[in-house]
Design a protein around this motif. Structure first.
Motif, PDB file in Angstrom:
ATOM      1  N   GLU A 109      -5.836  -9.385   0.188  1.00  0.00           N
ATOM      2  CA  GLU A 109      -4.922  -8.432   0.631  1.00  0.00           C
ATOM      3  C   GLU A 109      -5.480  -7.173   0.626  1.00  0.00           C
ATOM      4  O   GLU A 109      -5.921  -6.696  -0.320  1.00  0.00           O
ATOM      5  N   ILE A 110      -5.245  -6.373   1.856  1.00  0.00           N
ATOM      6  CA  ILE A 110      -5.920  -4.947   1.975  1.00  0.00           C
ATOM      7  C   ILE A 110      -4.742  -4.270   2.365  1.00  0.00           C
ATOM      8  O   ILE A 110      -3.752  -4.729   2.767  1.00  0.00           O
ATOM      9  N   GLU A 114      -0.297  -0.069   8.478  1.00  0.00           N
ATOM     10  CA  GLU A 114       0.755  -0.893   9.150  1.00  0.00           C
ATOM     11  C   GLU A 114       1.454  -1.651   7.862  1.00  0.00           C
ATOM     12  O   GLU A 114       2.167  -2.644   7.902  1.00  0.00           O
ATOM     13  N   GLY A 115       0.894  -1.449   6.687  1.00  0.00           N
ATOM     14  CA  GLY A 115       1.294  -2.225   5.318  1.00  0.00           C
ATOM     15  C   GLY A 115       0.278  -3.193   4.801  1.00  0.00           C
ATOM     16  O   GLY A 115      -0.991  -3.071   5.267  1.00  0.00           O
TER      17      GLY A 115
END
Ligand code: ADP
Ligand code: ZN
Ligand code: MG
Length: 479
Positions: A109-110, A114-115
């Protein structure tokens, strides 16, 4: 048409050298930097009749990496031969994994504007590294060093989910930090322990089919990866805009000219004639084995970050910076255990230490002092032995000629002046030399005090205790 009409598609194949003590199929040491061809044996030199034996640690480390990146772990896996000739590959094939990799279907996950975004991993497999060719400037030939032949690697292949050079950098940094945390690779990019093949294509926005990609091999710095992607995207768009087509090929990025150059046509899997290595047995993993590795996983960056937010009240931004690297995070935790001042340690890491790392292009792992020495620096300020401006100079010394902060202060005579008599002498001297500022202050200009303190600091070359100076000036000015 402009660049805005195109979508950028990137997929990375990341190679990480595993930090096992010995090579993947023999017991030669993996240590970097030894004299050429001193870490070799008949197996890694590919003598006929030798047999490889798989190093169990390699499997363990690869499974660790798989679990830390949310992969499914194959219970049944195997090694395959990937056949190609290259002068630093004496067997003329590389033992790798083809259709049954150890780990599949993971993600990393990065954080994006935008989240959170998941970059999917296709697979992680184990393989051996090749030797190294040294091009001899004097004799004109090339010399082969087989120390690296047989050093274990994992190859982490991402899906083409990355959409910009910034995302590529974030993904690679995240992956690097995970591998550092679980201690399966030292990830020293300058030594080639972590390197990426960067696949880039573009397509018109709205298209569903992927464009033809080019691949830039063995990139080992964040800066050149970013530059290479930017260059390659522009180049491909220019070709398409001129009505041309993109050739699928392997490119070489040249840091000096800032351009990519064709290296060779892209091979397909069939060109390698993969087949199962007949010298090695299948890798069968039990539930218990996998479960035990799962239990041995250390705290990962995300969880450390949460802890820093709650326990030490760090800001989200600071916690992100510190946990982005295991070494920074260990430095932080080690130092606060000793000096018990999380706020100060946080500030040192976020500001001065990060700035020096940036300026010198150093990686956190290369920081030449330990958490104990950082803690000492903080305590010297807390005790009033040195001012914080002197401490900044001490830190620079700690980077340049690593030694204990106390020794630096002693040698340089940087101990803070906290002797009342000495401070008073300076204050009186400065007041006498600056009658205008004294008049200004008495006339209501509070700023004049700051100027006077500054002069006293200059006079003592930064060594006067600032609180005492302030107090003493106020007393004298009231008279
Ligand atoms: P290899 O390069 O060994 O032939 P693959 O075909 O599995 O291997 O692809 C390698 C990498 O290229 C993967 O990371 C994948 O995400 C990426 N990739 C595949 N197609 C594209 C594309 N059209 N544009 C950008 N990246 C791509
Ligand atoms: Zn060997
Ligand atoms: Mg490739």
């Amino acid at each position: 048409m402009s660049r805005d009409n195109y979508e950028v598609i990137i997929g990375l194949e990341v190679h990480a050298e595993l930090s096992t003590k010995t090579k993947i199929f023999c017991s030669c040491p993996t240590e970097f930097g030894a004299a050429p061809n001193t870490h070799v044996c008949p197996i890694c030199m590919a003598m006929p009749g030798t047999l490889p034996v798989l190093n169990e640690k390699v499997v363990e480390y690869a499974v660790k990496a798989g679990l830390a990146t949310n992969c499914e772990i194959s219970r049944d896996s195997k090694n395959d031969r990937k056949n190609y000739f290259y002068p630093d590959l004496p067997k003329a094939y590389q033992i790798s994994q083809f259709d049954k990799p150890l780990c599949e279907h993971g993600y990393v996950e990065i954080d994006t504007d935008e989240g959170k975004k998941k970059i999917r991993l296709t697979r992680i497999h184990i393989e051996e590294d090749a030797g190294k060719l040294n091009h001899d400037d004097f004799g004109g030939g090339s010399l082969v060093d087989l120390n690296r032949a047989g050093v274990p690697l994992i190859e982490i292949v991402s899906e083409p989910d990355i959409r910009s050079s910034e995302e590529a950098e974030k993904y690679l940094r995240k992956l690097k930090s995970i591998l550092e945390y679980i201690e399966v690779s030292d990830c020293k990019m300058q030594e080639g322990s972590l390197r990426a093949d960067v696949n880039v294509s573009v397509r018109k926005k709205g298209d569903t089919k992927l464009g033809t990609r080019t691949e830039m091999k063995n990139m080992n710095s964040f800066k050149s990866i970013t530059r290479a992607i930017e260059y390659e995207v522009d180049r491909q768009i220019d070709v398409l805009e001129d009505g041309g087509i993109i050739e699928q090929e392997t490119l070489r990025w040249d840091d000096v000219s800032g351009k990519t150059f064709p290296m060779r046509d892209k091979e397909d899997a069939q060109d390698y004639r993969y087949f199962p290595d007949p010298d090695l047995v299948a890798i069968k993993l039990s539930e218990e084995y996998i479960e035990n590795i799962k239990k041995s996983l250390p705290e990962l960056p995300e969880s450390r970050k949460q802890r820093y937010l709650e326990e030490y009240k760090l800001s989200e931004k600071d916690a992100n910076i510190i946990t982005s690297s295991k070494y920074l995070s260990d430095l932080f935790e080690g130092a606060i255990k000793i000096c018990n001042n999380p706020k100060a340690v946080n500030n040192w890491i976020i500001s001065d230490i990060s700035r020096i790392l940036n300026e010198t292009e150093m990686e956190p792992i290369e920081i030449p002092f330990d958490s104990k020495q950082l803690a000492k620096l903080v305590m010297l300020i807390d005790k009033g032995t040195i001012s914080s401006s002197i401490a900044k100079k001490v830190l620079v010394e700690m980077f340049e000629h690593p030694r204990d902060p106390e020794d630096i202060i002693d040698e340089k005579g940087w101990v803070q002046i906290s002797d009342e008599g000495a401070i008073k002498d300076v204050v009186l001297k400065v007041l006498e030399a600056n009658p205008q500022s004294v008049a200004d202050y008495k006339g209501g200009k509070d700023k004049a005090l700051g100027y006077l303190v500054g002069q006293a600091m200059k006079e003592t070359r930064g060594k006067a205790n600032p609180q005492m100076l302030n107090k003493m000036f106020l007393e004298e000015l009231k008279k």
